[in-house]
Design an enzyme around this catalytic site. Structure first.
Site, mmCIF file in Angstrom:
data_model
loop_
_atom_site.group_PDB
_atom_site.id
_atom_site.type_symbol
_atom_site.label_atom_id
_atom_site.label_comp_id
_atom_site.label_asym_id
_atom_site.label_seq_id
_atom_site.Cartn_x
_atom_site.Cartn_y
_atom_site.Cartn_z
ATOM 1 N N GLU A 30 0.865 -1.184 0.000
ATOM 2 C CA GLU A 30 0.000 0.000 0.000
ATOM 3 C C GLU A 30 0.893 1.222 0.000
ATOM 4 O O GLU A 30 1.813 1.300 0.795
ATOM 5 C CB GLU A 30 -0.868 0.083 1.263
ATOM 6 C CG GLU A 30 -1.192 -1.196 1.961
ATOM 7 C CD GLU A 30 -1.593 -0.956 3.423
ATOM 8 O OE1 GLU A 30 -2.011 0.160 3.791
ATOM 9 O OE2 GLU A 30 -1.482 -1.914 4.196
ATOM 10 N N ASP A 82 -6.833 8.368 1.644
ATOM 11 C CA ASP A 82 -6.530 7.964 3.006
ATOM 12 C C ASP A 82 -5.903 9.162 3.713
ATOM 13 O O ASP A 82 -4.878 9.660 3.277
ATOM 14 C CB ASP A 82 -5.553 6.789 2.982
ATOM 15 C CG ASP A 82 -5.325 6.224 4.366
ATOM 16 O OD1 ASP A 82 -6.321 5.906 5.034
ATOM 17 O OD2 ASP A 82 -4.155 6.108 4.777
ATOM 18 N N THR A 84 -2.070 -2.518 -3.799
ATOM 19 C CA THR A 84 -2.054 -3.554 -4.832
ATOM 20 C C THR A 84 -3.044 -4.652 -4.462
ATOM 21 O O THR A 84 -3.376 -4.822 -3.286
ATOM 22 C CB THR A 84 -0.670 -4.230 -4.965
ATOM 23 O OG1 THR A 84 -0.399 -4.982 -3.768
ATOM 24 C CG2 THR A 84 0.437 -3.216 -5.209
ATOM 25 N N HIS A 99 3.327 0.622 3.002
ATOM 26 C CA HIS A 99 3.203 -0.521 3.895
ATOM 27 C C HIS A 99 3.211 -1.820 3.108
ATOM 28 O O HIS A 99 2.591 -1.915 2.057
ATOM 29 C CB HIS A 99 1.909 -0.413 4.708
ATOM 30 C CG HIS A 99 1.850 0.818 5.574
ATOM 31 N ND1 HIS A 99 0.712 1.228 6.215
ATOM 32 C CD2 HIS A 99 2.810 1.716 5.913
ATOM 33 C CE1 HIS A 99 0.964 2.342 6.908
ATOM 34 N NE2 HIS A 99 2.229 2.659 6.735
ATOM 35 N N ASN A 105 2.430 -5.985 3.276
ATOM 36 C CA ASN A 105 1.568 -6.921 4.002
ATOM 37 C C ASN A 105 1.924 -8.345 3.611
ATOM 38 O O ASN A 105 2.063 -8.631 2.420
ATOM 39 C CB ASN A 105 0.101 -6.651 3.657
ATOM 40 C CG ASN A 105 -0.309 -5.251 4.072
ATOM 41 O OD1 ASN A 105 -0.509 -4.987 5.248
ATOM 42 N ND2 ASN A 105 -0.402 -4.348 3.113
ATOM 43 N N ARG A 118 -2.057 -11.121 9.216
ATOM 44 C CA ARG A 118 -1.456 -10.291 8.172
ATOM 45 C C ARG A 118 -0.407 -9.435 8.853
ATOM 46 O O ARG A 118 -0.738 -8.567 9.657
ATOM 47 C CB ARG A 118 -2.520 -9.412 7.510
ATOM 48 C CG ARG A 118 -1.935 -8.368 6.544
ATOM 49 C CD ARG A 118 -3.036 -7.531 5.874
ATOM 50 N NE ARG A 118 -3.791 -6.726 6.810
ATOM 51 C CZ ARG A 118 -3.845 -5.394 6.817
ATOM 52 N NH1 ARG A 118 -3.150 -4.693 5.933
ATOM 53 N NH2 ARG A 118 -4.567 -4.741 7.701
ATOM 54 N N HIS A 156 1.674 -6.450 9.060
ATOM 55 C CA HIS A 156 1.556 -5.128 8.453
ATOM 56 C C HIS A 156 2.878 -4.410 8.723
ATOM 57 O O HIS A 156 3.192 -4.082 9.854
ATOM 58 C CB HIS A 156 0.372 -4.420 9.127
ATOM 59 C CG HIS A 156 0.041 -3.079 8.570
ATOM 60 N ND1 HIS A 156 0.012 -1.946 9.344
ATOM 61 C CD2 HIS A 156 -0.305 -2.687 7.323
ATOM 62 C CE1 HIS A 156 -0.345 -0.920 8.586
ATOM 63 N NE2 HIS A 156 -0.539 -1.332 7.367
#
Lengths: 500, 66
Positions: free
Chosen positions: A10, A88, A96, A150, A152, A237, A239
């Site tokens: 992200e 955001d 993605t 970020h 993931n 997940r 992060h």
């Protein structure tokens, strides 16, 4: 056995409106995304003579029963490539789709850059005369404000979180030698007594804790957000907020590829099994900056057990462990032999070159490329490192407009053809659930009421709305659903055949 | 002066990169070539650089990021 490291990136892009007396980044971000989505809708209508604006991509409200996000009222589009493109905070953000390997992550991350570039063009047609939007894929405004990129990674829920923390921090600190996007100067209050004219990373200045939930202040090296967007009994997940936005395909590939491998090793407790090679740092928060500030790549870091090691040596240790892991356990968890060996090969090459002649990577890694061109300019014009022209070059390296981007001028090595990147702007990856999401949106976008990471909600014009859960990231692939989708004329038929 | 491939921990190279060991004349050649490339690049980059670079840097503020 480690599970497949499904992964995604992200990116919050930097944004500024030029020529406005009252620039509003939220409005600019919304205009950017709306302009892109509107352009897609027009093109679909033109291509198919079909009055269904929003077929290719559209804004969705999150479904009422889902945990709401703070920004629900802001623009939120889900694209036919399975990605999410939204506002955001005060930034346009592109996430993605879920990818099953590092090469796909590079492809869909790069496709995001092209989507932002096209959005800038689309928005320019609706902005008042004299105004323009500039979008940067970087992580800092140079004035102490940072925004994130970020990563993931899907992990097995049964792995103790404490083990992840212990084993992944040394990698996060030391991988900066190849993940850094480079930055002129520093924004940290303390530079540890070092003179910082240029540093390896955008982000190291902003980390103040080892572990925590925050992402906007007191940023931690390991973020504890626990929101798996899939079966929470089975998966976690991870992060990761500690990385830079990369333009270099090799930097992105190694950033996610090596991390997926390290996380696989952690899942299989390989660090202990391979003769406990404990690389725990004495002070990881300090070490983040110490690595980023050291262009010579030779400064030693203190380990908790009293030894000292350079970041490069720590990376050689990780590579050595990963090679043995690959021999013993295979490379299925990072996408199979071909991609796994490519990760190992490039990892080795980059470490060797960083050790012997970092400038030989001037068309390979972001920080080296940026350093070479900015330092060259500085020397040619006899400028001080504090000259604003150099700060401007730093920002311009990351400009998504190809005609303005310094990155695009540097002849950087590519891993992908431009054709495959452009295709990834609209075509989903074939090997994760993103395929199902993307293809349903492509075919029946006007009847999709909501698209989330872990479900699709159809509006068939009858009550109630029909939800298709997607709790398994590796189900809903082309192999699973292509025949099914081909055989259905309508979403009603699809739902009937899914037994929903 | 013959160039030889640098092999230590470097299994592969792309064509665009130059690879020489520290043999002095080769090293100078390599340095000259890199410098010429950089010079060409900097000539080109002068044209791309934003005219109002300083104003842009001053105005570029990004609050509210993660």
């Amino acid at each position: 056995m480690a599970i497949v490291k499904v992964l995604g990136l992200e990116t919050e892009y930097g944004i500024i409106i030029r020529g406005s007396s009252d620039p509003n980044p939220i409005a600019a971000s919304s205009a950017l995304i709306n302009a892109y989505v509107a352009e897609l809708a027009r093109r679909v209508a033109w291509d198919f003579e079909d009055e269904t604006p929003g077929k290719d991509a559209r804004g969705f409200a999150r479904e009422g029963s889902m945990p709401p996000e703070v920004e629900t009222h802001l623009v939120n589009a889900v694209l036919t490539n399975g990605a999410r493109y939204y506002v955001d905070h005060a930034h346009p953000e592109y996430s993605t789709p879920e990818c099953a390997n590092a090469m796909d992550a590079v492809r869909f991350d790069k496709a995001g850059e092209r989507i932002l570039a096209r959005s800038v063009v689309a928005a320019s047609r609706i902005l008042p005369p004299g105004q323009s939007i500039v979008v940067l894929k970087n992580n800092s405004d140079g004035k102490g404000n940072s925004y994130g990129t970020h990563e993931n990674y899907l992990m097995d829920r049964s792995v103790p979180f404490a083990r992840i923390v212990q084993r992944v921090i040394p990698h996060f600190v030391s991988r900066q030698v190849f993940t850094g996007a480079g930055k002129v100067g520093t924004e940290a209050s303390s530079t540890l007594g070092m003179e910082v004219t240029f540093q390896l990373t955008q982000r190291a200045d902003f980390f103040e804790e080892e572990v925590g939930l925050e992402t906007t202040l007191k940023r931690p090296i390991v973020n504890t957000r626990d929101e798996p967007h899939c079966d929470a009994q089975k998966y976690r997940r991870l992060h990761v907020i500690v990385g830079d936005a990369n333009l270099s395909e090799v930097s992105t590939f190694l950033k996610v590829g090596t991390t997926a491998l390290v996380l696989s090793m952690i899942e299989d407790d390989w660090f202990s099994r391979a003769g406990d090679r404990d690389l725990t740092l004495a002070d990881p928060v300090i070490a983040m900056r110490r690595v980023s500030y050291d262009l010579s790549l030779t400064r030693a870091l203190e380990l908790a057990d009293g030894r000292t090691m350079t970041a490069l040596d720590m990376q050689w240790e990780h590579l050595d462990l990963a090679r043995k892991y690959a021999e013993d356990r295979g490379l299925e968890s990072v996408g199979g032999d071909e991609i796994g060996h490519e990760i190992l090969r490039r990892w080795e090459h980059v470490l060797g070159a960083l050790e012997s002649d970092p400038m030989s990577l001037a068309t390979t890694l972001d920080w080296v490329a940026k350093y070479r061109v900015i330092n060259g300019y500085r020397e040619r014009h006899g400028l001080s490192w504090r000259d604003p022209k150099l700060a401007a070059m730093d920002l311009q390296y990351h400009d998504v407009r190809p005609e303005k981007s310094l990155y695009e001028r540097l002849g950087m090595e590519r891993l992908l053809t431009e054709e495959s990147v452009l295709a990834a702007m609209s075509e989903p990856p074939t090997t994760t659930r993103a395929y199902f999401r993307g293809k349903c949106l492509e075919r029946w976008g006007s009847q999709v009421a909501a698209a989330n990471w872990d479900s699709l909600v159809f509006d068939l014009g009858t009550d109630p709305l029909r939800r298709v859960p997607m709790m398994e990231p590796l189900r809903g692939t082309a192999a699973h659903v292509d025949a099914l989708l081909q055989g259905c004329e309508s979403p009603a038929e699809l739902l009937a055949r899914l037994g929903n | 002066m013959a160039e030889r491939e640098q092999i230590k921990k470097q299994p592969s190279r792309t064509e665009t990169e130059t690879e020489t060991e520290e043999a002095a004349p080769a090293s100078t050649e390599k340095g000259d070539k890199l410098k010429a490339e950089l010079d060409d690049l900097l000539d080109e980059i002068d044209e791309v650089l934003d005219e109002n670079a300083e104003e842009f840097v001053r105005a570029y503020v990004q609050k509210g990021g993660q």
